[in-house]
Design an enzyme around this catalytic site. Structure first.
Site, mmCIF file in Angstrom:
data_model
loop_
_atom_site.group_PDB
_atom_site.id
_atom_site.type_symbol
_atom_site.label_atom_id
_atom_site.label_comp_id
_atom_site.label_asym_id
_atom_site.label_seq_id
_atom_site.Cartn_x
_atom_site.Cartn_y
_atom_site.Cartn_z
ATOM 1 N N ASN A 13 -28.952 75.362 -41.956
ATOM 2 C CA ASN A 13 -27.851 75.887 -41.527
ATOM 3 C C ASN A 13 -26.700 76.115 -42.709
ATOM 4 O O ASN A 13 -25.493 76.144 -42.801
ATOM 5 C CB ASN A 13 -26.887 75.247 -40.359
ATOM 6 C CG ASN A 13 -26.626 73.759 -40.862
ATOM 7 O OD1 ASN A 13 -27.595 73.344 -41.785
ATOM 8 N ND2 ASN A 13 -25.575 73.255 -40.663
ATOM 9 N N GLU A 14 -27.400 76.145 -43.969
ATOM 10 C CA GLU A 14 -26.529 76.146 -45.223
ATOM 11 C C GLU A 14 -25.564 76.920 -45.352
ATOM 12 O O GLU A 14 -24.272 76.910 -45.997
ATOM 13 C CB GLU A 14 -27.538 76.107 -46.596
ATOM 14 C CG GLU A 14 -28.324 74.816 -46.558
ATOM 15 C CD GLU A 14 -29.585 74.656 -45.964
ATOM 16 O OE1 GLU A 14 -29.854 75.429 -45.203
ATOM 17 O OE2 GLU A 14 -30.447 73.867 -46.280
ATOM 18 N N GLY B 82 -31.093 69.946 -44.614
ATOM 19 C CA GLY B 82 -32.098 69.091 -45.358
ATOM 20 C C GLY B 82 -33.036 68.296 -44.506
ATOM 21 O O GLY B 82 -34.320 67.660 -44.631
ATOM 22 N N LEU C 227 -28.673 66.617 -45.906
ATOM 23 C CA LEU C 227 -28.342 66.020 -47.257
ATOM 24 C C LEU C 227 -26.969 65.398 -47.433
ATOM 25 O O LEU C 227 -26.026 65.972 -46.325
ATOM 26 C CB LEU C 227 -28.462 67.153 -48.355
ATOM 27 C CG LEU C 227 -29.900 67.731 -48.711
ATOM 28 C CD1 LEU C 227 -29.759 68.475 -49.943
ATOM 29 C CD2 LEU C 227 -30.780 66.777 -48.783
#
Ligand SMILES: CCCCCCCCCCCC/C=C/CC(=O)SCCNC(=O)CCNC(=O)[C@H](O)C(C)(C)COP(=O)(O)OP(=O)(O)OC[C@H]1O[C@@H](n2cnc3c(N)ncnc32)[C@H](O)[C@@H]1OP(=O)(O)O
Length: 243
Positions: A118-119, A94, A49
């Site tokens: 990997n947020e 994302g 994202l």
């Protein structure tokens, strides 16, 4: 479908909308039965994202952006077409979700081409439907560890945990995806489509039932000062990497 949003195929609102329109066009044309999703950006499948869409904007923008992210996932995840990803580069968060929403994943064998959700490394969290999609692919235990640690798996490990279905030399990623496609297209379309829906609808329905609440949660979460600060620090680190 070749993604081209240089330099890193980040999923900006404009790019998400373009992808959605392309998908809708292919789905509504009876001549098309399948998509191979790949990247036109050398060495990068997608950086996920677009952080600029989630940083320093107002709540209305966050809500519009998140609705588009939800829509793209739902459309890809439930597409009646066979969708195979030919992953020819690094693939974060994302972008990884997009690949996980395909029916089959081929990854180019290059140790730099890590992929994962990997947020947590950014100080944010993978929403429940990102998590569900990963659990459906690699199982609960692997997903739990991967999500908490924000793991990006290099090819051999991605194959070992089941995040991808095949790893091939870089110059064979598209031909391998095409060969795989033949097997999927040999199955009677209606039977395959209904089976896909049977497998995926419960996961998609969870979001469909809570779509507005999910948008509100996202807007509240991303608007927090601490989250905005964490995203700015992460973006700064990306920029400093160059100097
Ligand atoms: C209890 C509460 C409940 C609440 C529930 C709600 C939950 C909601 C939570 C919110 C969830 C939000 C979900 C987000 C998912 C995501 O996808 S976040 C994005 C994650 N992506 C990444 O971490 C990848 C970051 N990028 C990189 O690691 C590298 O750029 C790369 C490995 C992809 C490529 O490296 P390289 O080739 O060396 O290029 P760079 O020089 O790093 O980058 C070039 C250029 O692009 C900019 N950039 C990179 N990534 C992004 C991005 N994702 N978005 C926007 N821009 C990006 C980078 O800054 C460089 O810019 P400049 O040229 O310096 O201007």
């Amino acid at each position: 479908m070749k993604m081209r949003n240089p330099p890193v195929n980040s999923l900006s609102l404009e790019f998400l909308t373009e992808l959605l329109i392309s998908l809708e066009k292919l789905e509504s044309d009876k001549a098309f039965h399948a998509i191979i999703l790949t990247s036109d950006c050398p060495g990068i499948f997608s950086a996920g994202l677009d952080l600029m869409e989630m940083c320093g904007r107002d709540p209305t923008h966050y809500a519009e952006y998140w609705k588009a992210v939800q829509e793209l996932w739902l459309r890809f995840y439930l597409s009646h077409l066979v969708v195979i990803s030919a992953i020819n580069g690094v693939n974060a968060a994302g972008g990884c979700l997009l690949a996980l929403s395909c029916d089959y994943r081929v990854l180019a064998d290059n140790p730099k081409y890590a992929m994962g959700l990997n947020e947590t490394l950014l100080g944010i969290i993978a929403p429940f439907w990102f998590k569900d999609t990963l659990v459906n692919t690699v199982g609960h235990r692997t997903a739990e560890r991967a999500l908490q640690l924000g793991l990006l798996f290099p090819p051999a490990e991605a194959l070992q945990v089941g995040m991808v279905d095949k790893v091939v030399p870089e110059d064979q990623v598209l031909s391998a995806a095409r060969s795989e496609l033949a097997q999927w297209l040999a199955i009677p379309g209606h039977a395959r489509q209904l089976t896909k829906s049977l497998m995926r609808k419960p996961t998609a329905d969870r979001l469909l039932k809570e779509r507005d609440a999910d948008i509100q949660n996202f807007v509240r979460f991303i608007s927090r000062d601490a989250i905005q600060k964490a995203l700015r620090v992460y973006l700064e680190k990306l920029k400093q990497k160059k100097t």
